[in-house]
Structures are given as structure tokens and as C-alpha cells.
Motif scaffolding. Structure first.
Motif, PDB file in Angstrom:
ATOM      1  N   MET A   2       0.842  -1.203   0.000  1.00 50.21           N
ATOM      2  CA  MET A   2       0.000   0.000   0.000  1.00 50.21           C
ATOM      3  C   MET A   2       0.872   1.246   0.000  1.00 50.21           C
ATOM      4  O   MET A   2       2.063   1.212   0.291  1.00 50.21           O
ATOM      5  CB  MET A   2      -0.885   0.014   1.252  1.00 50.21           C
ATOM      6  CG  MET A   2      -0.092   0.107   2.537  1.00 50.21           C
ATOM      7  SD  MET A   2      -1.155   0.250   3.959  1.00 50.21           S
ATOM      8  CE  MET A   2       0.047   0.483   5.247  1.00 50.21           C
ATOM      9  N   ALA A  17       0.945   4.686   2.080  1.00 50.99           N
ATOM     10  CA  ALA A  17       0.340   5.071   3.348  1.00 50.99           C
ATOM     11  C   ALA A  17       0.961   6.353   3.882  1.00 50.99           C
ATOM     12  O   ALA A  17       2.062   6.737   3.486  1.00 50.99           O
ATOM     13  CB  ALA A  17       0.521   3.953   4.372  1.00 50.99           C
ATOM     14  N   ALA A  75      -3.633   4.031   5.688  1.00 48.91           N
ATOM     15  CA  ALA A  75      -3.576   3.562   4.298  1.00 48.91           C
ATOM     16  C   ALA A  75      -4.177   4.626   3.365  1.00 48.91           C
ATOM     17  O   ALA A  75      -5.257   5.159   3.636  1.00 48.91           O
ATOM     18  CB  ALA A  75      -4.349   2.258   4.169  1.00 48.91           C
ATOM     19  N   VAL A 126      -4.359   1.197  -1.717  1.00 48.24           N
ATOM     20  CA  VAL A 126      -3.962  -0.215  -1.663  1.00 48.24           C
ATOM     21  C   VAL A 126      -3.439  -0.621  -3.037  1.00 48.24           C
ATOM     22  O   VAL A 126      -4.096  -0.407  -4.061  1.00 48.24           O
ATOM     23  CB  VAL A 126      -5.146  -1.104  -1.252  1.00 48.24           C
ATOM     24  CG1 VAL A 126      -4.722  -2.559  -1.226  1.00 48.24           C
ATOM     25  CG2 VAL A 126      -5.673  -0.685   0.114  1.00 48.24           C
TER      26      VAL A 126
END
Lengths: 470, 874
Positions: free
Chosen positions: B770, B772, B800, B803
Motif C-alpha cells: 500500500m 500510506a 492507508a 492499496v
């Protein structure tokens, strides 16, 4: 923050000096006060409030004392406020734990355990409180005695109390010694250069001599058992450690003061050259001994009330002097021994045996005596001091582990450090004399010492700060 | 004293310091050179930090006052100040670690000092003939006894201003750990690994005879004795290894490393197996036969690395050892087996030769060798740094994440280095699963500086599924079932003899879930070691409304209630018996006090007993139940209502006082419903049970508490401390005191209580990737903190943003990153809040790379956020 740290040497000091000289004169004390509070607060920000409180109280007391005619009763009341508040702060923060523990031990000793107070409070000792309360009290004392006038500007006074060069390890600068400089002082390259030399040599004393000696002393005093020779070597190492550490800090403080235009008085005058204990106290931590003389010994009557009272006064002053160094019974015993010794010297006068010895003999005898009393100063408690003295006398059991400690007394690096320390102690001029005339060679030598110290500081992790109990 | 000089000190100073003889050019040169020397370092370092974004400690320092200010409002000024202290300390550590002066000069200077003058540094002692020693380990041997109360006090007082005081005494932590394991039916064996100088002092003291080996700290033998008193088996391989040195001169430690040789380790493992066979028999199972092969390994000692000598120097060469990796069935390399019934909890002495990152090979460590010699699988959790609590804390984190490594275990072997005894922080670790602080039960008995009392508690417990009498030492041993199993019979009414050597109890057939109406049974006598059991009387019974059946008049004479509802006096040596009450009672029989002056019958009336007439003159009843007497008959006590209070009565003046109120605030807030009081025979310790609020004497979670009493004033001294923690009912305690330091108790009592930290679970699940945003990070430790090791992880919280692969379990994620690797600070340390990074995340549980390394996590506890792992941000 300690002088011998990366943060102070490379960041704080250059920044403090740069801003100081960049500012106009009228703003410099404000900057010095701010920097000093940052320096002090680095140890624990919470302590800053305490110093500020002490400063405010004494500023107000000084101001009221200055405003009252001397023949009135009111000045005495303001002096009392100053003394009571400072001594209360010192008493609570430095001696509360000691008093509670001693009282509890006393009751236990008397079999009255049930009466022991259930005190859960443990007080944290604020760094340097013994130094700045003594300084602060000298301000009101000196105004009361008419030796000086109060400062009008509170920033000037806060600057005096908090001045970072001598804040955490002295010397104790009395207000009368610096009053004129707070109002006006000169800033010259000569002063700065000599300050740099002082600082460099002080740093070398601390990092190159005191630290390795301290490493050996720690090994000896932390050991549970020692053979006699190692015990003597350990206390010798401690004698060098405390001298070079303390006088090194004083030199750095004096040097920093010079860089900022201040001239601080001498704090050490080759104390291990002393021919008697009386002479030793003329040379060791002079700012404390003169403070105690002027603000305690003389008010008690000094030597004006007959020999017996003189001896009692000496004993009281030294007991309290011992307690000033640390809130523990071993410091009381240390002070007590020094007090009795001083009284004996005074009583015997020139009839004493060691007055008849040749000078080297007197110096050696005094040094050995001081060395033995250092055991009480360094040991963590009285029982440990007793054990250490037994080891020095060869009366203690020597465990197998003691052989491991012996390594530190034979390692070439530490042996060399002790030898150099001894050479500098008895074979070299003191910083004051040496730096009085600064040539290019001497300047280069001083800077060389500084560079070597900085390299050693970066490479050796051992860098104790031994004034946290003061 | 100093006499006043004619010239003032200020004048003298002005004359001496204010008038320097120096040429202006020299002054300028000296001033310039001085300033240049100092300022150049800061300039270069700042320039480096500005050009290189990573690793700089300045952002944290700048942000610290704001964070501290916020904390001041949230948690008070002390917390704000504490945060500030931590930040400035971390900053200074980072500054020194990143010093360009150190980087440029240290290797060369250290090389010169070591080569020419034999100097080490603050951590390494350079011995003769190439021997290197870890300084704290040498200090452990030369220093004072680690159990010396003064040493303990100094160490407690010497902690950091911003951290809780360290717990220097290893005994409470080990005893507490043993007790918690015992609650789960798991045994504990301690193995103390000796330090190098204990067996190889020749590098420091070449003349020392081998006959004195092993050298030990003065407290080591008493420490082992105290463990024996606590009934915790302890194995010290030092003596055996010393014998090998004396007999064969084989080195037992690596010259340039802190750790033992493979041969010493194997020897210790083999002898530990023999020790276990003698002291802790393990349940039988089919043996697993492992195989070993020999592999030569060459490595560079950790102490050489700590010296930080120039790369490629030859002052201390590499060392070669022969290790024997262990192979399982099918010749597969040995791995820890979470299903094994033996767990090794250890430090780097367990990990060496097992963890390849340590540089000495793998599959040949202590747990592997133990498995080989035990012929059974072994589980292992070992952490290289973080002190003696690190492995226990890791165990808890794993359990919180669903990986309970204590499940199915019968034995835990706790290995630690002897030096930790003198320098480690022996934190108490609560092994219970993660839970909210508000629901945490009272902490179990945790003495600080040794036990305030010696003695034991005995009580009725339902923990085995039958009512049995259990016992536990006041010093903190594991609870032990004292009375034997008797199917169908329930044990009750334990009562300890005045000298504490034996106990009487009642064994009877009774329903397990209620007090029987008329159930009598055998009154038995049993030694406290569990032996010498004999039946004194066949038909004895307790009084009404409670399980108290006897009083000891003295060491030989016992007062008991017969099934005939008369009270009797029995000589336990001769079995001669006489009636104390002439007539049987119709309803409630009497229990008479040891001085034969007062009697109770389940109601706290404390009626007068007339010995001449052999009858009781019944007094007015009081509300309450479970009355009893002091041994000297001067006062009685009882429970005055449901759940308290526990009151006492002076039987001469009839004055009444209260020991414990109902919902007494001196007891931990989770358990304040009190019952079943009993006083020790010396009158100095009150025992009782308390539940979280449920009355049911059979099903509720009653635990046993003890509290010191001043026998003169009857005042309760200190807060009650909990001695049992089992969910089953622990009730009707009796307590015996051998020695009681009331003052120590008073000092100790206040810290008891307070919420335990919420555990952070380790994440399981699938990897994901991800982008983030960094929210916050735990502080990174300094190298000094994890010395002699050089790697550690910290936990950071991320949000996050996008994704890229897989499925994260939520928006907010806690991820462990490497903060230090091989002594170098990693990029995460200097990453600022709101920085965006791409992260490849995997569950922390099961990541083999992090095994053995400490994870620093000071983020606010949140059991709903398990910890993941990511190598990055890259």
C-alpha cells in the motif's frame, strides 16, 4: 547539558557566542539568561521553574533591602525571607530524602520501628541547586551588608543567577564579585583568546585526565573486594579524577566567562601542593570555602570568641560544608574529619610534628590524609567507605573477583593516565599562570589539547558527570 | 579556614585573568581557530542533515515541545515534562551516534589506543592474549552482591528521570513468572548462563588459579538458595564448565565474543537434560531422534565490533568454531515446534549458533541441542536485546496476536545471562491475554525487595475440579496442591498449627456446590511438605455457615467439633480426647478459642465459655458469619455482612473495629467483595478472600489476599496483596508467618495496583502492499540502550492511502520497521509525520528475520491494532 558533550561544544556554545556578539549590548543579558535557562532546562525542564522562583524571591528581597534604610528592622525581615526561602528550597530538594531516611534509621536503631513515618514521597534533586541558591543568597547578604547595591533590571539579576558557565558545577560567584561586571564589562580579543585557552585546558583536564582516572576509580570503588595496593591505587585515581574534573570544569567556566566578558575568580590553586589541611582549604574549591567563611564562619563568631569557640565553629562549618557536597552521612563524616583536622592544626599551631617536616614531607603527608578522607567522599555509603578503608589497610577479605579489578591498574592506558595526572598535578604550572602569557606556541598547544580532547570525547563513551549530587 | 586576603578575589581575578599578555595577532588567531574548530563540526553536520533527509534527529527535537505541551494538557505537567526529557535524550544520543568527529576519528583512535596502550572503551575490556570482555559482565563479577539491599536501593534510585524506576531484584520477577506459569499448570526451570570472565579470567588476571573457578558475584549463591526456597529449580552450568577447563583446558567461551563456545553450550544442554530428569520429570512421549553433523564456522566476535576498529584491521582476527547443527526427522533442519511441551525462553546465549544473523551459523543453538538430548521437540522464543524481560514480553505479544506459545506447554526453561542479575531491569510481565485496563484483576503478589514476610498461605481451592487444600509461600512460590486427590471426597477447613509445621483439614463426602447440612468426615493431620498424613478423628465437622472446624490450643492440643455436635479437645500425639462441652448442641455446635474463654457457633456472638461447667453461655447474636479468634484469645473477628466488612472485637472490652470495609479502596478495585477472614497465629497477618462482587462461595472468582496487621493496635498496615489469581474459587485461607518485616511492607504496599499495559498483538494474515501516510512512530532506541547488540525495530502507525496489492485489515495500521540495523539508523527514524511511503507489509507473526530482536513500541495501547511488519519504507 555538560560542557564535555557533543551538543554543548559544537552546537550550544557556538550558537550562544554567535548570538551574544551579534546582539546589541542591551539585549545580551536577556540572551544569556535565555540560553542559560535552555542549558539548565536541558537536564530537566521542570527544574527551570525552581530557579526562576529562587530568582524572583531574591530579586524582590534585594530590591526591598536596597530601598530600606539600614537602621530599620525591615531590612532584616527581607534578608530573613531570602534566607528562609533559599534554605527551604535547598533543604527540601536536597535534604528531604536524607532527613526521612535518617529519621527512619534512627527509630529503627532505637527499636521504635512502629513510629517510623510512612513517607512515600521521594524528592528529585534539581541540578546545581546548591550553587545557585548560594549565589542567590549572597546577593541579598551583600546588599544587606551594604557591600553592593541591588540591580534594577531583573534580567540582569536573572542573568547573574543562571549564568550557564558556572551554573551546574561552580565556581560559586558571589554577587559582590561580579556586580560591577554585570553593569559594565569589556569584550576584547585578548580576553576571548585567554578564555579559549582556559576552556581548552579545562576540557583536556576533564576528558584526557579526569575521565580515565575516573574509570579506574569506578572500577575500584564498585568492587566488592580489593587487595590493599589496588585499593590505594583506586583512591589515588579518584583523587586525580575529582581534582581534574572539578578544576577542569572551573577552568572551562572561567574560560567561558572570559569569552562573554566576565572575569571569574580563581577556584583552585594547586590544592595538592598544600602543606597542611588549612592550606588545602585555601586552595580547594576556593569559592565555596570563602563563601562558608564569609557567610557562616564569621557570623558564627569566627576566631573572635576564643579558641574553643573557634574550634567549634570550624567543626560546624566543615560539617555543613560536607553536607553541602551531598545529602548522606559519608559527606557528614568527611566534613567532620576535615573540621576536626582543621581544629587540631589550629590548636597545635607551629608545635605540630608535621610543621617541622621538610616541605615535601608536609605536602606528602597532607596529600595522604586528604586521600584517605576522599574515601568517604566517593564511597556510596558509610558501610562501603568502611569496607574500602579496611581494604586499604589490608584487613578485608580478598575474593577471587578482586583479581579482575587489578587489570585496570596494570593496563598501560590507565597507568599512563595516572602518571600524566601526577605529572600535571605536581610538575606543571596551573592554568592561570600558564595562560597569563599567551604566545603562538602556547595557543597552538592549548588548541591541540582541545582537539585531542574532542577526539577522545567522541571515541570514549565514558564521560561521567559527578556533580549531580552537589 | 581561609583568612581574608588584603586584595579582594575580584581584584585578584581582574589582575590575573583580565590582563593577559598576548599579542593582538596571536589573540585573533587563537580566537579564530577556536571558533572555527567548534563551529565547523556543527556546520558540516547540519549541512549533511539538510542534504540528506534521512536519519536527522532535528525534526523530533523541534516537534518535542509542542508534543510535550499537548501532553501537559492531556495527561498533566509531569507527563509533558517526561515526554520532553525523552525527546531531548533521544536527540542527544542520535547526535552523538551521528557525530562526524566520531565517524572520522573513532576507528583510528581506537585502533591506536588498543594497539599501543591496550585500551578498550566503555563497553569492552581488552584483556591479554586477544581476550575481549564485555564490561558489564566483568562488573557483575567484581561488584557488590546484586541482592544487597543497598545495591538494590541505589539501582532503583538510579533509573532515568523519564522512565519508571528499574526493578533490580530478579527474585520477584522470577517468582511471579513461576506463579503465573503454575496457574496454567506449567513448571519453570531457570538456567543462568555464566559470563566469560567467570570461567576465563586469564585475560584479566593471568595469575589466578583455576581452582577458584567459577568466579561468582557474592549474591549468586544466596540467589540460588532463594530460588530453592521458592521451589523454583535453577540450573547453573558454571561449575561443570569450570571443571572442564580445569581438566582439559578447553575454552568455554569465544575469545572475541560475549558468548560461550558450541561445546560449552552443548555440554550445558546435555547436563540440563540430566538436571531435568532429577528435578522436573516430563510426561512420557515417544522419543524423537535427531541427528547432528559437524560444520566449521568462522566469525568475528561481537566485542570486536563493539570496539569499532577500522574495517579490515587485523588486531583481533576472526575465530573458527565447530558447530553441530541439529537435523530433525527426514534430515530437515531443526525448527522451534510451537506444539512442543517444552519452551526455551532465552537471550542471545540461546540464539547464538542458531540465528544466522549473529554470524556463527544456524540450527545448532541451545534449544536445538536441548531438543537433541531430550529426544523431543522444543519450542523457542529468544530475544537478543531488551533485558531479562524481553522474551517474556515477546511471549505476551505473541499470545495477544493469537499465537499462544504457552499453550500445551508443561515446562518453560528460562535462560538468561548472569550479568542480567546485576544490571537487568527485572520487570514483572503479566502473561494474561490482552485486555482493557479497566478489567484487569488485582496484580498478583509481587514483592519488590525480597519478601516482606516468610511463611505460607493454605486455602481451599476448586481449581482442580475438586475442593482441595492448596498452599503457596508468601515469598511468591508457585501454588501447590497440598492434600492428595481422593475421588468423591472434598477437602475443607484448613488450619495451620502454631509452629507452621503441619495442618489439619477435613475430608468429607459433600456436595461440591453447597455447604452440606450435616456432613462430617475425617479430621486429618498433614505435614506442610505433604507427608505424614494421618486421620485424627473419623467424625468431625465444621461449625454452621462456614468451613472452620478446629482451633489449635497449642502444638499438641486441638479443639474440634465432633459429629455429635459436642466440642472436644484432642491430643494429636496420644489421640486422647476429652469433651469441652458436656451436652450436644441441638442446632449449632461450638468452636472454642485456644484459651478456653470464648466460643462461636457460626454466628459472631463470641459467647463466654464456662470451662468448669463445660458449657457456653450464649451471648446476643450479631449479624454476620465466619467468626474466629486470635491465638491468645484476646479478640475475635468475623464478616459482618455480605462482601464485608471484616470486623474485629476486643473480647475484654467488647470494643469493635473494622479491618476491611466492604468495597475497601485499599484492595484493588476489581476484587473488593471480601469473605473468609483468618489471622496468623502470631497475629501479624490477616488472610481473606475477595471476589469481583459475586457472592457465590462455590462458583465465584474468589482470590486469596493477605495484609499485615499490627498485633498491638490491630491496625491494618499496608494494602492487602493478592496471592492467588485462579478463576476458580480460592477461599477459607489460613496463613502462617515465619518472619514479617512490617516496615518493608509499608514501603512496598503503595505501588501495588494500577493498570497493567495493554498488550499489542502481533498480526497474522496475508501480505499486502500500500501507499500510506505516517501518523506517528515509537521512539527509536539508542545503540547504548540495546548494547551489545546493534539492531532493533520500532512500531509506527500508518494510515492507508492507496492499496496496491492484497487487502489490509483496516485503514489504520501498526507496522514494525527496522530502526537500527548493524548500528545504523534506518530511514524510518527520521521520517516525519504525514510522510507518504510505499510499504510492502506482511504479518509480523512468523517473520523469521526479526526473531531475536527487540521491538520498541510506545504508541498508545490499542488491542484492536495488531502489529504488522515491513522492511521499508525504502
Amino acid at each position: 547539558m555538560v560542557f564535555s558533550s557533543h551538543l554543548f561544544v559544537y552546537y550550544f556554545l557556538p550558537a550562544a557566542l554567535f548570538v551574544y556578539y551579534a546582539l546589541p549590548r542591551r539585549a545580551r543579558h536577556l540572551w544569556l539568561t535565555t540560553a542559560s535557562y535552555a542549558f539548565y532546562g536541558w537536564a530537566n525542564p521542570a527544574f527551570m521553574g525552581l530557579m526562576l522562583l529562587s530568582t524572583l524571591i531574591d530579586y524582590v528581597c534585594g530590591w526591598r533591602l536596597g530601598a530600606s534604610p539600614r537602621d530599620e528592622r525591615r531590612p532584616r525581615a527581607w534578608l530573613a525571607v531570602s534566607l528562609v526561602s533559599n534554605l527551604s528550597l535547598l533543604g527540601f530538594f536536597k535534604y528531604f530524602n536524607f532527613a526521612v531516611d535518617s529519621y527512619a534509621a534512627l527509630l529503627t536503631g532505637l527499636g521504635l520501628e512502629r513510629l517510623r513515618p510512612d513517607v512515600g514521597l521521594r524528592v528529585v534533586l534539581p541540578l546545581g541547586i546548591s550553587f545557585y541558591t548560594f549565589q542567590s543568597m549572597s546577593y541579598t547578604f551583600d546588599i544587606y551588608r551594604g557591600r553592593t547595591k541591588p540591580l534594577k533590571n531583573i534580567v540582569d539579576f536573572a542573568c547573574y543567577v543562571s549564568l550557564f558557565p558556572q551554573l551546574v558545577a561552580g565556581p560559586i560567584i558571589r554577587f559582590s564579585e561580579i556586580a560591577d561586571q554585570l553593569r559594565h564589562r569589556t569584550h576584547t580579543t585578548e580576553k576571548f583568546a585567554r578564555g579559549a585557552a582556559f576552556f581548552s585546558l579545562g576540557m583536556a583536564k576533564k576528558v584526557l585526565l579526569a575521565n580515565p582516572c575516573g574509570f579506574v576509580a569506578d572500577a575500584a570503588f564498585d568492587a566488592v573486594s580489593l587487595p590493599p595496593l589496588d585499593a590505594w591505587a583506586g583512591v589515588l585515581a579518584y583523587a586525580f579524577q575529582i581534582y581534574f574534573d572539578f578544576s577542569g570544569y572551573s577552568d572551562m567556566a572561567i574560560g567561558l566567562g572570559l569569552m562573554l566578558g566576565f572575569v571569574f575568580p580563581k577556584n583552585f590553586d594547586s590544592p595538592y601542593h598544600a602543606e597542611s589541611l588549612t592550606d588545602f582549604w585555601r586552595r580547594w574549591h576556593i569559592s565555596l570555602s570563602t563563601w562558608l567563611r564569609d557567610y557562616l564562619y564569621h557570623p558564627l563568631g569566627g576566631n573572635r570568641k576564643g579558641p574553643r569557640r573557634t574550634y567549634v565553629n570550624l567543626a560546624i562549618v566543615m560539617l555543613l560544608g560536607g553536607l553541602w557536597h551531598g545529602a548522606a552521612w559519608n559527606f557528614v563524616v568527611w566534613g567532620g574529619i576535615h573540621g576536626v583536622w582543621l581544629a587540631m592544626e589550629r590548636a597545635m599551631g607551629k608545635r605540630s610534628l608535621y610543621r617541622r617536616l621538610p616541605r615535601p614531607g608536609r605536602v606528602a603527608l597532607t596529600f595522604v590524609g586528604v586521600l584517605v578522607t576522599w574515601v568517604f567522599f566517593r564511597a556510596p555509603d558509610l558501610a562501603a567507605a568502611g569496607r574500602y578503608l579496611s581494604a586499604m589497610a589490608g584487613l578485608a577479605e580478598v575474593r577471587p573477583g578482586a583479581a579482575l579489578v587489578g587489570h585496570f591498574f596494570s593496563e598501560p592506558y590507565y597507568v599512563l593516565s595516572l602518571v600524566i595526572a601526577a605529572f600535571v598535578t605536581w610538575g606543571c604550572p596551573q592554568t592561570w599562570d600558564w595562560s597569563r602569557r599567551l604566545t603562538l606556541t602556547r595557543g597552538a598547544l592549548a588548541l591541540g589539547c582541545l582537539a585531542l580532547s574532542l577526539v577522545a570525547m567522541a571515541s570514549q563513551g565514558y564521560n561521567p558527570f559527578i556533580y549531580f549530587i552537589f | 579556614m581561609i583568612e581574608r586576603a588584603k586584595e579582594s578575589r575580584e581584584e585578584q581575578a581582574m589582575r590575573e585573568a583580565g590582563c593577559t599578555r598576548v599579542r593582538p595577532g596571536v589573540a585573533r588567531a587563537l580566537t579564530s581557530a577556536f571558533l572555527l574548530l567548534l563551529a565547523s563540526v556543527a556546520t558540516l553536520e547540519i549541512r549533511r542533515d539538510v542534504s540528506k533527509e534521512s536519519g536527522t534527529p532535528w525534526p523530533e527535537l523541534v516537534a518535542a515541545p509542542v508534543a510535550a505541551w499537548k501532553n501537559t494538557f492531556g495527561s498533566g505537567a509531569f507527563e509533558g515534562n517526561r515526554r520532553l526529557l525523552i525527546a531531548k535524550n533521544d536527540f542527544e544520543d542520535a547526535l552523538e551516534e551521528r557525530s562526524i568527529v566520531a565517524a572520522a576519528a573513532l576507528p583510528g583512535v581506537q585502533w591506536a589506543l588498543t594497539r599501543l596502550l591496550g585500551a578498550g572503551n566503555a563497553q569492552v575490556v581488552v584483556g591479554r592474549k586477544g581476550w575481549l570482555y564485555f564490561r558489564p559482565a566483568v562488573d557483575y563479577l567484581t561488584g557488590p552482591g546484586f541482592l544487597d539491599p543497598r545495591v538494590l536501593d541505589r539501582r532503583t534510585a538510579g533509573g532515568k528521570a523519564w522512565a519508571p524506576p528499574p526493578r533490580p531484584n530478579p527474585l520477584p520477577a522470577i517468582a511471579d513468572f513461576a506463579a503465573q506459569l503454575a496457574e496454567r499448570g506449567i513448571g519453570l526451570v531457570v538456567i543462568v548462563t555464566p559470563v566469560k570472565a567467570a570461567l576465563h579470567p586469564e585475560g584479566l588476571a593471568p595469575v589466578l588459579s583455576r581452582d577458584v573457578l567459577p568466579i561468582e558475584n557474592p549474591s549468586f549463591a544466596p540467589f540460588l538458595d532463594k530460588l530453592a526456597d521458592l521451589e523454583i529449580p535453577a540450573f547453573s552450568p558454571a561449575e561443570r564448565l569450570a571443571r572442564t577447563i580445569r581438566a582439559k583446558s578447553w575454552p568455554q567461551f569465544l575469545r572475541t565474543d560475549t558468548h560461550w563456545t558450541p561445546q560449552a553450550m552443548e555440554d550445558a544442554a546435555e547436563n540440563l537434560v540430566r538436571f531435568l530428569a532429577r528435578h522436573v520429570p516430563l510426561p512420557g512421549r515417544n522419543p524423537v531422534f535427531y541427528s547432528r553433523r559437524e560444520v566449521g564456522v568462522q566469525g568475528r566476535g561481537d566485542l570486536t565490533k563493539l570496539l569499532r576498529l577500522p574495517d579490515g584491521e587485523r588486531l583481533f582476527g576472526s575465530e573458527s568454531v565447530l558447530i553441530r547443527p541439529v537435523m530433525g526427522p527426514g534430515n530437515a533442519p531443526w525448527t522451534p515446534d510451537p506444539n512442543a511441551d517444552v519452551l526455551v525462553l532465552g537471550d542471545s546465549f540461546t540464539n547464538i549458533y542458531s540465528q544466522s544473523e549473529l554470524g556463527w551459523g544456524e540450527c545448532a543453538g541451545f534449544a536445538e541441542q536441548l531438543s537433541y538430548f531430550l529426544h523431543r521437540p522444543v519450542d523457542k522464543v529468544a530475544v537478543n536485546a531488551g533485558g531479562p524481560a524481553a522474551a517474556r514480553e515477546r511471549l505476551v505479544s505473541m499470545a495477544a496476536g493469537g499465537e499462544d506459545r504457552l499453550a500445551g506447554k508443561r515446562l518453560v526453561i528460562l535462560q538468561f545471562s548472569a550479568r542480567e542479575l546485576a544490571s537487568g531491569d527485572w520487570k514483572l510481565v503479566d502473561l494474561s491475554p490482552a485486555r482493557r485496563a479497566s478489567t484487569i484483576a488485582a496484580p498478583i503478589r509481587r514483592p519488590e525487595h525480597g519478601a516482606p514476610a516468610r511463611g505460607f498461605v493454605a486455602w481451599e481451592s476448586w481449581r482442580s475440579g475438586e475442593w482441595r487444600i492448596w498452599t503457596r509461600r508468601l515469598e511468591g512460590s508457585a501454588p501447590r496442591q497440598l492434600t492428595p486427590d481422593e475421588p468423591g471426597l472434598q477437602h475443607c477447613c484448613p488450619h495451620i498449627s502454631p509452629d507452621g509445621s503441619k495442618i489439619v483439614y477435613l475430608s468429607r463426602s459433600a456436595p461440591a456446590g453447597e455447604y452440606p447440612e450435616e456432613a462430617s468426615g475425617d479430621l486429618r493431620l498433614l505435614r506442610m511438605d505433604g507427608g505424614g498424613e494421618r486421620t485424627l478423628v473419623r467424625d468431625a465437622r465444621p461449625y454452621e455457615w462456614g468451613n472452620r472446624a478446629a482451633t489449635w490450643r497449642n502444638e499438641r492440643k486441638l479443639i474440634y467439633i465432633g459429629a455429635d455436635k459436642r466440642t472436644h479437645l484432642l491430643d494429636v500425639d496420644t489421640a486422647e480426647s476429652s469433651r469441652l462441652t458436656a451436652e450436644p448442641e441441638e442446632k449449632m455446635p461450638w468452636l472454642i478459642d485456644p484459651t478456653l474463654r470464648h466460643a462461636v457457633n457460626g454466628s459472631p456472638a463470641f459467647s463466654r465459655y464456662d470451662a468448669g461447667e463445660r458449657r457456653v453461655v450464649e451471648a446476643r447474636r450479631r449479624p454476620g458469619c465466619e467468626p474466629y479468634f486470635s491465638q491468645d484469645g484476646s479478640f475475635g473477628f468475623w464478616v459482618a455482612g455480605g462482601g464485608g466488612p471484616i470486623r474485629w472485637i476486643d473480647l475484654r472490652t467488647r470494643a469493635v473495629g473494622t479491618w476491611i470495609e466492604k468495597d475497601d479502596r485499599r484492595i484493588h478495585d476489581a476484587q473488593r467483595y471480601v469473605y473468609f477472614p483468618m489471622l496468623s497465629r502470631d497475629g501479624r497477618m490477616l488472610a481473606f478472600s475477595a471476589s469481583p462482587g459475586d457472592h457465590d462461595h462455590f462458583q465465584s472468582n474468589y482470590d486469596v489476599f493477605v495484609a499485615p496487621v499490627d498485633p498491638g493496635s490491630l491496625a491494618l498496615l499496608g494494602r492487602p496483596l493478592r496471592f492467588t489469581a485462579h478463576p476458580a474459587s480460592d477461599r477459607y485461607p489460613d496463613v502462617h508467618v515465619e518472619a514479617l518485616d512490617l516496615e518493608r511492607w509499608k514501603r512496598e504496599a503503595p505501588p501495588i495496583g494500577g493498570p497493567a499495559p495493554i498488550k499489542a498483538p502481533l498480526a497474522t494474515g496475508e501480505p499486502f502492499e500500500m501507499r500510506a501516510v505516517l501518523q506517528s512512530c515509537s521512539r527509536a532506541p539508542s545503540l547504548r540502550e540495546i548494547s551489545p547488540y546493534r539492531a532493533a525495530l520500532i512500531v509506527c502507525e500508518w494510515k492507508a492511502a492507496q492499496v496496491l496489492f492484497g487487502r489490509p485489515p483496516g485503514d489504520r495500521l501498526r507496522i514494525a520497521h527496522w530502526a537500527l540495523r548493524d548500528g545504523e539508523r534506518q530511514p524510518i527514524v527520521s521520517l516525519r509525520q504525514n510522510s507518504v511511503a510505499r510499504l510492502r507489509v506482511e504479518p509480523l507473526s512468523g517473520v523469521s528475520q526479526i526473531e531475536g530482536y527487540p521491538i520498541f513500541n510506545d504508541l498508545p495501547a490499542d488491542p484492536d491494532l495488531p502489529i504488522h511488519y515491513s522492511r521499508g519504507p525504502d
